[in-house]
Design an enzyme around this catalytic site. Structure first.
Site, PDB file in Angstrom:
ATOM      1  CG  ASP A   1      -0.329  -0.142   2.525  1.00 45.09           C
ATOM      2  OD1 ASP A   1      -0.099   0.895   3.179  1.00 45.09           O
ATOM      3  OD2 ASP A   1      -0.067  -1.283   2.953  1.00 45.09           O
TER       4      ASP A   1
ATOM      5  CD  GLU B   1      -3.663   4.595  10.364  1.00 44.56           C
ATOM      6  OE1 GLU B   1      -2.661   4.843  11.076  1.00 44.56           O
ATOM      7  OE2 GLU B   1      -3.611   4.570   9.113  1.00 44.56           O
TER       8      GLU B   1
END
Length: 277
Positions: free
Chosen positions: A7, A88
């Site tokens: 990623d 997150e």
């Protein structure tokens, strides 16, 4: 077997190495005011090398609808691309991440939608265990393909090597991953066994409500009421233990003691056939 991938975000190159990779997931947006300036070029590299590509959004506190809309506009995803929510920020609740995923699933029916988070968020901040079409779990302390979660995972982010986050997807090969991403593989009819550790009192999940309905349907209703049926409570324990006794008798298992007690085991769970939610 698994499929290797990476990623990337704006601080990675547009021309990253694709050797040995089957997929790439590229940051597209964050909140409602940031779009990765390299997103289009990084996606183009993946497509040029025949990778399965995905786009992800780093969620911030605020309107989930506005962020989902912003993400979809900038991602410009094609059918068969993977979409993901990067959760997150501690200011974003579990209910809000659910709302973002549900909005994107409804707005992009030709795409799989995943939840990305680390083990702490998954185990201690997520009250619903809702991950859309699959869980992308960050667990760099575990070997590749062996994340420490009692839940069916789709992608495991296991390390950072050479300035790139490294991932593996839980598929036999890239062709299987591509077929799944293109929705060529139907969702399972029934919920897979989530693991013994998943069955903790107080857990809230649509899977719990589906289990509740099945236990009632098979004649093992020991619930005082149907209130909060998506939360594991004493009624679930009593009802599931009744189901285990029934299954034991009907299938001549000869189980005794702890084998008939909570928590559920894989054999009786699979036999209960909790519908996929």
């Amino acid at each position: 077997m698994t499929v290797s991938g990476i990623d990337v975000a704006s601080y990675q190159s547009d021309t990253y190495s694709t050797t040995g990779l089957g997929f790439v997931l590229v940051k597209a947006t964050e909140g409602t005011g940031y779009a990765n300036p390299r997103h289009a070029a990084q996606i183009a590299t993946g497509r040029r090398h025949s990778l399965v590509v995905g786009h992800y959004h780093f969620v911030r506190p605020g309107s989930m609808t506005a962020q989902a809309t912003y993400f979809l506009q900038h991602a410009a995803a094609r059918a068969g691309d993977v979409l993901a929510l990067d959760w997150e920020d501690t200011g974003v609740t579990g209910a809000q991440k659910d709302a973002w995923i549900e909005h994107v699933q409804a707005a992009a029916p030709r795409n799989r939608v995943l939840l990305y988070c680390n083990r702490d968020f998954w185990l201690h901040r997520d009250p619903t265990s809702f991950a859309g079409d699959g869980l992308w779990i960050a667990d760099p302390g575990a070997p590749a393909g062996r994340p420490r979660v009692d839940f069916h995972w789709t992608i495991h982010q296991y390390s950072e090597t050479g300035g790139l986050d490294r991932d593996v997807a839980n598929f036999a090969n890239t062709a299987a991953l591509r077929a799944w991403a293109a929705k060529g593989t139907p969702a399972p009819a029934h919920e897979p066994f989530p693991g013994v550790a998943w069955f903790t009192l107080g857990r809230r999940s649509p899977v719990v409500a589906a289990m509740h309905a099945r236990l009632v349907a098979v004649g093992c209703n020991h619930y005082a009421s149907s209130a909060n049926k998506d939360v594991i409570g004493s009624g679930d324990v009593a009802s599931y233990e009744a189901w285990q006794r029934k299954y034991n008798t009907e299938h001549h298992k000869g189980w005794t003691g702890a084998a008939l007690k909570w928590p559920p085991g894989k054999e009786t769970w699979d036999a209960l056939k909790v519908p996929n939610v």
